[in-house]
Write a protein that holds these residues in place. Structure first.
Motif, short mmCIF file in Angstrom:
data_model
loop_
_atom_site.label_atom_id
_atom_site.label_comp_id
_atom_site.label_asym_id
_atom_site.label_seq_id
_atom_site.Cartn_x
_atom_site.Cartn_y
_atom_site.Cartn_z
N HIS A 239 1.04 -1.20 -0.02
CA HIS A 239 -0.05 -0.01 -0.09
C HIS A 239 0.98 1.21 0.11
CE1 HIS A 239 -3.94 -2.16 0.86
NE2 HIS A 239 -3.10 -3.18 1.40
N ASP A 270 -12.78 -9.22 -6.01
CA ASP A 270 -12.62 -8.09 -5.27
C ASP A 270 -11.97 -8.43 -3.91
OD1 ASP A 270 -13.92 -5.33 -4.86
OD2 ASP A 270 -14.63 -6.48 -3.06
N ASP A 282 -3.24 5.12 -4.89
CA ASP A 282 -3.99 4.21 -4.40
C ASP A 282 -4.52 4.47 -3.14
OD1 ASP A 282 -2.17 3.85 -2.42
OD2 ASP A 282 -2.11 1.59 -2.84
N THR A 285 -10.34 0.19 -1.11
CA THR A 285 -10.52 -1.12 -1.47
C THR A 285 -10.10 -1.35 -2.82
OG1 THR A 285 -12.84 -1.00 -2.12
CG2 THR A 285 -12.64 -1.53 -0.05
N THR A 286 -10.07 -2.69 -3.45
CA THR A 286 -9.37 -2.77 -4.86
C THR A 286 -10.44 -4.09 -5.51
OG1 THR A 286 -7.99 -4.64 -4.03
CG2 THR A 286 -7.15 -2.27 -4.27
N ALA A 288 -10.33 -6.09 -9.05
CA ALA A 288 -9.38 -6.37 -10.33
C ALA A 288 -9.98 -7.25 -11.49
CB ALA A 288 -8.15 -7.01 -9.87
N MET A 313 -6.68 -2.93 -12.41
CA MET A 313 -6.92 -2.70 -10.89
C MET A 313 -7.60 -1.57 -10.72
SD MET A 313 -4.20 -3.60 -8.07
CE MET A 313 -4.20 -5.41 -8.24
N ARG A 314 -8.71 -1.29 -9.87
CA ARG A 314 -9.45 -0.24 -9.68
C ARG A 314 -9.29 0.07 -8.07
NH1 ARG A 314 -14.22 1.24 -7.21
NH2 ARG A 314 -15.30 2.75 -8.11
N PHE A 315 -8.99 1.16 -7.70
CA PHE A 315 -8.76 1.84 -6.45
C PHE A 315 -10.16 2.56 -6.03
CE2 PHE A 315 -4.49 0.86 -8.01
CZ PHE A 315 -4.14 0.14 -7.01
N SER A 316 -10.63 2.12 -4.90
CA SER A 316 -11.92 3.00 -4.79
C SER A 316 -11.75 4.26 -4.26
CB SER A 316 -12.91 2.26 -3.61
OG SER A 316 -12.12 2.32 -2.44
N TYR A 372 1.19 2.04 -11.79
CA TYR A 372 0.41 3.23 -11.33
C TYR A 372 0.72 4.39 -12.18
CZ TYR A 372 -0.04 0.78 -7.02
OH TYR A 372 -0.35 -0.66 -6.13
#
Length: 413
Positions: A239, A270, A282, A285-286, A288, A313-316, A372
């Motif tokens: 992280h 998820d 980032d 939550t993530t 993918a 990959m999605r970061f909330s 990233y």
């Protein structure tokens, strides 16, 4: 680099018909000794040693044992011991002992062979920082981390029982957070990181036991190639804002489909754990999702494949703008999506029982490359009514790798 060569070579292995491979005598058991070396700094990743120091002089003797299941597939173990040259830090120091076990899959010709390799195990360091305090001198001891190594191997066969092997790999370590400094007032914590390094080894080996041509197994195709199932992921990822490295769980699903002379997968999962941070790149939550080919072969109910699946990959929650006022500070957050690439090995098993013939058990192990992309952070501060001082800070792109393991159960049509 090793992961991309792994996929390319295993693709070649799956597409070259057996009739094009010249017969060669080999035995079940092979033993090799030689030397190995690892890069002194990570390949663009987090430094592995603490206090700004880097690994140095990671070279030493190595040994490998291989059991050849058939001409294209082998199970092997690897051990290496470096000299006493690792910089002392909170994660690493002293001599490095690397103990790994895994598989090799590839093509074998009369005078040479080309293989992809994937091995997991431990990296143990003899002189890492274990504890420190104001009441006495620092304490050093053995520090051990989980290790994953993927790459390629080139073998040359000058004689019937003698071979020379060169390996080029990428080594990843899961170095979890530890508290090593304690006092009545403060605890000092080592960062949880996933460093990755280039490694290479050169060994000379001997074949033991009876020699035979050991023909390549005939590939067996599934009935149609379609499958669906549930996945349970475990991922170890840095992280960017926190100091913790966790083995995060979650849930997801996969859909398998035929793809030319191989097969493909689309997966999504998820991680519901919220890290309660909002970094510029980032946070939160993530989620993918990946889609791509897997190549390999079936022997009976067991299938072994290499995978290469690009995706996202999605970061909330990420930070885009901070506004500071005397009475209220406002933070503007939004989700962010980055490119990711999932690589490694896939093992599938279908029970031989007729009642369970459509059942599919699945295990995947490998690493995920995360890119990233660059991002801007706008910081505004109120000077006086209606007037703000605004600065825009640019955060350049960076790459990171995580260790990803997927376990699943599904149905094959």
């Amino acid at each position: 680099m090793g992961r991309f060569l792994l996929i390319a070579l295993l693709l070649c292995a799956s597409l070259v018909p057996s009739r094009h491979l010249q017969a060669q005598e080999l035995s079940r058991h092979e033993f090799a000794v030689g030397v190995s070396a690892s890069s002194d700094t990570p390949n663009g990743g987090t430094p592995s040693a603490g206090f700004g120091q880097y690994r140095i002089d990671l070279a030493g003797p190595a040994a490998r044992y291989t059991f050849n299941v058939n001409r294209t597939f082998g199970v092997e173990s690897f051990v290496s011991q470096s000299g006493n040259g690792v910089a002392v830090g909170d994660h690493e120091g002293g001599r490095q002992l690397l103990a790994l076990g895994g598989v090799k899959v590839g093509i074998r010709r009369q005078w040479f062979g080309v293989y992809g390799t994937s091995e997991a195990g431990v990296a143990s360091y003899s002189h890492g920082l274990v504890a420190s305090s104001l009441q006495g001198p620092p304490v050093f001891g053995c520090v051990t981390h989980f290790a994953l190594q993927q790459g390629v191997a080139l073998e040359f066969y000058p004689r019937r029982r003698t071979f020379v092997r060169f390996d080029l790999d990428e080594l990843l370590l899961a170095e979890f957070q530890r508290t090593f400094y304690t006092s009545p007032y403060v605890d000092q914590i080592s960062y949880g990181v996933v460093p990755y390094h280039a490694s290479a080894s050169l060994t000379v080996g001997h074949r033991f036991g009876k020699l035979s041509e050991m023909p390549e197994p005939a590939a067996e195709k599934p009935k149609t190639g379609f499958s669906v199932g549930a996945l349970f992921p475990m991922e170890m990822r840095e992280h960017l804002l926190e100091t913790d490295l966790r083995a995060e769980g979650g849930g997801g699903a996969w859909v398998g489909f035929p793809l030319w002379r191989c097969s493909g997968d689309a997966i999504a999962f998820d991680h519901p754990h919220d890290d309660h941070t909002a970094n510029v790149q980032d946070g939160g939550t993530t989620f993918a999702a990946y889609i791509g080919p897997k190549v390999g072969f079936h022997v009976g109910g067991l299938g072994l494949f290499a995978k290469a699946r690009p995706g996202i990959m999605r970061f909330s929650r990420t930070d885009v703008e901070n506004v500071y006022t005397p009475n209220l500070d406002q933070f503007y957050l939004h989700p962010k999506i980055d490119f990711a690439l999932d690589t490694g090995l896939v093992a599938e098993y279908s029970p031989s029982s007729r009642a369970l013939s459509h059942m599919l058990l699945r295990f995947e192990g490998g690493s995920t490359y995360i890119h990233y992309h660059g991002a801007d952070l706008t910081v505004a501060a109120l000077l006086q009514k209606g007037q703000y001082s605004t600065n825009v800070y640019y955060f350049p792109p960076q790459r990171a790798s995580s260790l990803l393991f997927l376990t699943g159960v599904g149905y094959r049509f």
